[in-house]
Design a protein around this motif. Structure first.
Motif, short mmCIF file in Angstrom:
data_model
loop_
_atom_site.label_atom_id
_atom_site.label_comp_id
_atom_site.label_asym_id
_atom_site.label_seq_id
_atom_site.Cartn_x
_atom_site.Cartn_y
_atom_site.Cartn_z
N ARG A 114 47.95 82.87 41.15
CA ARG A 114 49.19 82.55 40.43
C ARG A 114 50.30 83.58 40.67
O ARG A 114 51.44 83.37 40.31
CB ARG A 114 48.91 82.47 38.93
CG ARG A 114 48.18 81.19 38.53
CD ARG A 114 47.72 81.26 37.08
NE ARG A 114 47.43 79.93 36.59
CZ ARG A 114 46.25 79.32 36.75
NH1 ARG A 114 45.29 79.92 37.39
NH2 ARG A 114 46.08 78.09 36.28
N LEU A 153 37.23 77.51 47.21
CA LEU A 153 38.52 77.48 46.54
C LEU A 153 39.65 77.27 47.55
O LEU A 153 40.55 76.46 47.35
CB LEU A 153 38.75 78.79 45.78
CG LEU A 153 38.01 78.89 44.44
CD1 LEU A 153 38.09 80.32 43.90
CD2 LEU A 153 38.62 77.92 43.43
N ASP A 156 39.91 73.78 48.64
CA ASP A 156 40.61 72.93 47.67
C ASP A 156 42.12 73.11 47.77
O ASP A 156 42.86 72.15 47.80
CB ASP A 156 40.16 73.31 46.24
CG ASP A 156 38.85 72.63 45.88
OD1 ASP A 156 38.37 71.82 46.67
OD2 ASP A 156 38.32 72.93 44.79
N TRP A 157 42.55 74.36 47.83
CA TRP A 157 44.00 74.63 47.83
C TRP A 157 44.67 74.18 49.11
O TRP A 157 45.83 73.82 49.11
CB TRP A 157 44.26 76.13 47.63
CG TRP A 157 43.79 76.64 46.31
CD1 TRP A 157 43.59 75.91 45.17
CD2 TRP A 157 43.48 78.00 45.97
NE1 TRP A 157 43.16 76.72 44.15
CE2 TRP A 157 43.09 78.01 44.61
CE3 TRP A 157 43.50 79.19 46.67
CZ2 TRP A 157 42.73 79.17 43.95
CZ3 TRP A 157 43.14 80.35 46.02
CH2 TRP A 157 42.75 80.35 44.67
N PHE A 162 48.20 68.86 50.34
CA PHE A 162 49.12 69.91 49.90
C PHE A 162 49.77 70.63 51.07
O PHE A 162 50.44 71.63 50.90
CB PHE A 162 48.38 70.92 49.02
CG PHE A 162 47.64 70.29 47.90
CD1 PHE A 162 48.21 69.20 47.22
CD2 PHE A 162 46.40 70.73 47.50
CE1 PHE A 162 47.54 68.59 46.18
CE2 PHE A 162 45.72 70.11 46.46
CZ PHE A 162 46.29 69.05 45.79
N LEU B 153 39.95 69.90 38.28
CA LEU B 153 40.51 69.80 39.63
C LEU B 153 42.04 69.82 39.58
O LEU B 153 42.70 70.52 40.35
CB LEU B 153 40.04 68.51 40.30
CG LEU B 153 38.61 68.56 40.85
CD1 LEU B 153 38.15 67.17 41.26
CD2 LEU B 153 38.57 69.50 42.06
N SER B 155 43.87 71.09 37.30
CA SER B 155 44.30 72.44 36.92
C SER B 155 44.35 73.34 38.14
O SER B 155 45.26 74.16 38.28
CB SER B 155 43.34 73.04 35.90
OG SER B 155 43.39 72.31 34.71
N ASP B 156 43.36 73.18 39.04
CA ASP B 156 43.37 73.99 40.26
C ASP B 156 44.57 73.62 41.13
O ASP B 156 45.28 74.49 41.63
CB ASP B 156 42.09 73.74 41.07
CG ASP B 156 40.93 74.59 40.55
OD1 ASP B 156 41.17 75.41 39.65
OD2 ASP B 156 39.82 74.40 41.04
N TRP B 157 44.78 72.33 41.33
CA TRP B 157 45.84 71.89 42.23
C TRP B 157 47.23 72.20 41.68
O TRP B 157 48.16 72.43 42.44
CB TRP B 157 45.74 70.39 42.51
CG TRP B 157 44.48 70.01 43.20
CD1 TRP B 157 43.68 70.80 43.96
CD2 TRP B 157 43.86 68.72 43.20
NE1 TRP B 157 42.61 70.09 44.44
CE2 TRP B 157 42.69 68.80 43.99
CE3 TRP B 157 44.18 67.49 42.62
CZ2 TRP B 157 41.85 67.72 44.20
CZ3 TRP B 157 43.34 66.41 42.83
CH2 TRP B 157 42.18 66.53 43.61
#
Lengths: 460, 460, 460, 460
Positions: A114, A153, A156-157, A162, B153, B155-157
């Protein structure tokens, strides 16, 4: 910075980790907003950045070892999962168990991502972990676990949803073009004329970028637009059309993926390349509705090394490698003891200077290389990483090309050959599944025939 | 579309789910690229979109029930986790267990998020799940679990590192401004003059957007720039400065957050609002280095309902609600039986038309409201959701304002009062932790004194 | 501001002009950089802006009268131009003469255009001059000359090469869309649903902008994409396709220019509209390569007024206007004295409510209108300004449409009719030249036949 | 293309010009829209582009000679301008005269500028004209006139109000940065590390661009941000701060304009440089409100040539150039006949290798250079073009710097010296006017004192 010795840093580190890695909240209050832990996370980042390699290794090891999951709790909750219970209770028990399996450092990671620049920090941190894992004599299961958690992780990101696809042209930002030049690992960019050609007419250059890492190309794909599947790399990277020419759409029927490079070590194992190829195919189909062929033109890294090993192994059994006629021609082309000399010439790239030798080696090397790509496996998958990449994507092992890359790099790694992995769009899904499930490699007649000859004669 | 009855769809659904939800690969090959499952995922999306509410409910229920984790495997692996083992074995066992706890539908979700428009689809899907959970008589633990997995999920994205902060002005795109008007739930936008003022001088409007959901404001924060903490909303949304005036920086010392709205039902529980406030504070400090005060001007939804309940409960014990003098003044201001009439006037908003009554009610209602915000709890947290939001963020319950929002909506929900939650930037972290840990509410003298009076007299 | 009376301002003005309007440098040093006169020019701008209408009139009049060319010098140099001299001397003399004909205020204008916002100021200043010229009882040749000089400069600056073509969509900036709504003079925009439709599917909206006047649309063209040449305006502006539908390219064969508005009074006479149409045609051909027809759907402003005059003139000679049968039908449809009543019904738009009368009037009004457009001239050009605009652009007077715009505005100005001016792209150049040179109007059979009938019977 | 010989092209050209250059419409119809003459104008452009140098010269000469103003008409209208007539008639006569002075080719130019790429074509055409004028033995008054007309039009179009100021950084487009590198004439850019530094920290690079010539920097200004007025160029272009450093605002008090280059030959005489400096000063003041000093660091092109001429002229009178002591020191530092050797060493740049000689020459060369800049005039203006440029802008001749540019180019043109022209912002307007009117050069004590010494001793 002498204070970076792990000895003196030890207590500091313990203290720092205690301060900056929060405890996992109890399961019941997991949904409640954690306080904004910007301060401690930033402190961790700054502390880490100031460390030298040794200090980083010590900190990462400590973090992985001391701030993982609460094994006692896991063990206890495991006892409570019994299949026979009613669904609600079972799901609850599983949920608690799943939650308990969260390592504490995962919370720290979540807070760091973050921060401004936090994602880039984590990508670089994973690069450090990977290097550490590679170098470490002593095994570290905890570090390996942390690597796995972080990779998941990042996967996912950096999901394709994205990522931003960007086409790079001569009008793109200078810093991007410079980075792309720098990252190009397959066919190095020599100068700015070179890079200008690679983004000029009959060429395309695409990158994926991610909002959380602005101005950083994550993976770069270079494409040549041609009228047939390219047989060698020189025509593409050295003698391409001049940057001032405009494209004649009618001459463009084929897209050649001639270089794909990932630029972030820390994203190793995070799939970006195959998604980029897929997206680029769509872009190209939009721009050239009549495009018919899609193929890579790829190096075969590792082949020369493998070849030299084979020659070593087959010492005294050269008839398993060469036909009689071939052996004769080679003998004619060189001086001194055949195999020994040949190995020297192959390892110094000198063989390519003798036309005679080049002719004599064409058949046997093509045969061996076809087998190397088609037959050599590692854990069931193709041994050659480039082959494995394209086969996973569903491409067909299409063609071997002789004298396709006679640059020093091309000779040293691939004995001058290059492979085309061809993408038949309607089949890629099926091929990919076949390859992943049953390790079946879809290959062309040329390859199959060469590999079969090789297998038969060489008993490989 | 009559075929959407769940009866006839049943077999279709089973068939569809079999086809589109892949099995979890074995743990050993988890790292290997799954085939690009674009086709099946898209098929699921299209199928779902074509369904009516009932069909969707049926499909979601089936998906949650039949495509969760493999409970047998989980149970079996649980048996293998024994704390005593060596670290490597323990971590391996935990990793396998963690992997086995992955529901199969999580893979489907992972594939959908890669589709174009996939993330938006998942956000809307979760909105459907939430509605289903709220409406369902029969409990569905599996659906609840799927909601939890999906929320995690999302929340992660939608981590703050992946969000874009955008300032909205009159030069912003029309479709964005229209959406912002539409989403504004706190103080509805009546027309385009209204929205023009809200993005004009002495006003700021910020949104978070996400790359995977282009042109969609996720959460919207409206700010008024003033010279002191605002006491009522009319001055802000109705009689603001004309759009042509330019700002006098010297008159700007205070930022009032007067509306924060989330626009995606499916992101419920995903923290966006507090991060947006935090980022906006930074933006404003950058623009106005001398800005001194930050505060909300917030509605108190639920207060009127709570008040009417209290009046009901305290029937016959009105001395616990009003002092003798207050009761007398109210009696003077209305006709008919006091409490009954008062309840009617409060529930119809008519009380505000009588100056006498307004004066008579000020003290008792302020007292009650202070208690309502400070003293009323739900699972330990502040009952009022707006209070809970700002207190979690670390704000101080600062001031109650009488006749601060006399719009019908303001009267119906908050009996015309509004609260200021003030952000002392250096204290928010500490306050937030205190509130989350020990449920301690930081409040001003005014609030504490009012609440204490109320508690004492009303025995609440 | 009472001090704006021209009396008291007089001396100020003289003083100001002396200070702010530089003298023309001698011919010899014309090439040398003038000092940067930002200060005085800005002073002029500020002074002018603070004036009321009267003051502005006085200042403009003074500027035009006292700061023109040096007539003495012009006259003197005229004497030196003799054709017989050698080329060099002749050209020099002409160059000096040309230079001497520069009014001093042209230098001021040149300096103002360099200020921020300067160009917009000059455009607005010309709007003031035009209004002044229209209103003035006393003639002002100097003011007329200044208008001409300024118009010429603006024509240079707003040359099409310096204009930006922008397509406006629902994603465009709110302030632009608001201005476009405001400027739409042909078919007024009623609300935001209306404007959303005009930039939605099957519609296009293009503007020209100029860098020196950011965020100001100069001229706006609205286009409808249809499958044939539109016969009435309601289908376009009121019942268009919903904003959510996507366009079916196969249904688009025709572009209808249904509104073109210039928004800057001060650019009157500066050609923008025809260039915009031309550019938009190119854009549309790029987007829809198979587009076949291009046509306007245009109002006929002034026709109703002209019609009422004709009816007045032909009083007692109604047989020159209507056939016997037509007269009879009209008589049947109304009560009271025929012509008088008819004139009343036409001027109040009430005629449209009677189906009978509508039927009775169709033929005679179409006939008269065809003549009005085709036969009525002013200085040789078509009297109707819209017709003149499209004919200059090279369009063909294609079709008259009955009941094509029954809005109050459409009835009042055009008796409910609209005209199509059709653009045959290969002919527009030729048509334009023909029209400009010989005043020849290219028209369709329908128009020619109607106009001939009218001319014959009505002796117009 | 052999057909480009002017002989064979002659008839073609006449034919082409007849077809493509329209006649001036009669004064009465000047306001009416000319037909869109895109076709013929484009034909002219294509024809011209296909010509070689000789053909272009022939075409331009013909165009200038045969398509100028109608001299007969001018002469006739001159007769009608008599000052005594009433204002209206006088203005009308002047307007007609002004109109008649329009050369026909001006219409062609006006049409070309509306074509895509038309403005760039005209800029390049003027570059051709300028070259032609320079090279032509035979004088061509008509060509000179056409050059004047075209320059005036370009000056109008490239007015500062229509230019875009752009800051160039390492994030700017690659093609822009390459062009800027290429155009940099003052201190040539050697490679991409060089250009990266020039747009990096403590540096600024600004350009003007024009909408009608996209992606073309018109004029480029390089600025160094320093803590005092820079004394030499090496520190700026060779050893600047590394591109990774961030700027310390507190160390920035001074802006040094160390290079300004125009890149379009065809815009010679169109003032862009001074406006760019002015705009950049504003930008810098906005970014660094406390910036105190603005100065150039400029080459002195032509000084070495002038110096060698002076040495030639003063042969035998070396006491007018050097003091006795100076002469002695020079004699000590070199071998052979003093003046002859000195001239050779100066013209070969070898003098700089001898520390002794460098010391001996400092005083006399500084003295001579001060005089060269301050005292040498051409048509009353400073002879040195760089001095003239900055003095016109209102700068002060501030300081001469010894050994300020010891690159070969710096030695060859400026004997290694550089000048600071300092901009005192509050005085530039006044200085500029003074310089333009009375040729007064504002200079510092250093310069005045050096120049006075020189004038006295050298009798210059």
């Amino acid at each position: 910075c002498s204070s970076s010795s792990s000895g003196s840093r030890g207590p500091d580190m313990d203290e720092l980790l205690r301060r900056t890695v929060a405890a996992l909240p109890p399961y019941e209050s997991r949904g409640i907003s954690p306080a904004l832990r910007e301060g401690p996370s930033q402190e961790f980042v700054d502390f880490y950045r100031a460390l030298e390699t040794d200090g980083r290794a010590a900190l990462l090891t400590k973090l992985a070892a001391d701030y993982g999951a609460d094994h006692g709790l896991v063990s206890q909750l495991c006892g409570q999962v019994t299949e026979g219970r009613d669904v609600d209770a079972l799901l609850q028990a599983e949920a608690r168990l799943r939650y308990s399996l969260t390592p504490r450092y995962k919370l720290l990671i979540g807070h760091i991502c973050r921060l401004e620049g936090g994602v880039k920090f984590l990508v670089d941190l994973r690069a450090d972990i990977l290097q550490l894992l590679q170098s470490q004599s002593a095994d570290s299961p905890q570090l390996r676990e942390m690597n796995g958690i972080l990779k998941m992780l990042l996967s996912d990101w950096f999901s394709v949803g994205f990522l931003n696809l960007e086409r790079i042209t001569w009008h793109s930002s200078c810093d991007l073009l410079q980075k792309i030049s720098m990252y190009e690992a397959v066919h190095p960019v020599r100068n700015w004329v070179d890079i200008k050609r690679r983004v000029g007419p009959y060429r395309r250059c695409y990158v994926f970028t991610h909002n959380a890492m602005p101005r950083e190309p994550l993976v770069v794909l270079h494409v040549a637009l041609t009228d047939d599947i390219a047989k060698n790399i020189q025509a593409i990277v050295q003698y391409g059309p001049s940057p001032e020419r405009s494209e004649d759409v009618n001459k463009i029927t084929t897209a050649i993926f001639y270089s794909i490079s990932t630029s972030q070590q820390g994203l190793q194992g995070v799939e970006l390349g195959n998604y980029l190829i897929k997206r680029v195919v769509k872009e190209l189909q939009g721009e050239f509705p009549h495009m018919k062929k899609f193929s890579s033109l790829s190096p075969i890294p590792g082949f020369t090394t493998w070849l030299l090993e084979i020659l070593q192994i087959k010492e005294g059994k050269s008839n398993q490698i060469f036909t009689e006629l071939e052996y004769k021609e080679i003998q004619d082309a060189i001086e001194g003891p055949v195999l020994e000399t040949l190995k020297r010439l192959l390892s110094t790239n000198e063989w390519v200077r003798s036309d005679k030798l080049v002719r004599a080696l064409e058949m046997p090397l093509m045969r061996l290389c076809a087998w190397y790509l088609y037959g050599e496996k590692h854990h069931g998958a193709a041994l050659n990483p480039v082959a494995n990449f394209h086969l996973q994507n569903g491409a067909v092992l299409w063609r071997l090309n002789w004298l396709a890359d006679v640059s020093p790099r091309g000779l040293s790694s691939s004995s001058g050959m290059m492979a085309n992995y061809r993408y038949f769009l309607e089949d890629t899904n099926h091929n990919s599944i076949q390859y992943l499930r049953s390790r079946h490699i879809e290959a062309s007649e040329q390859i199959l025939s060469l590999a079969a000859q090789c297998q038969k004669s060489s008993k490989l």
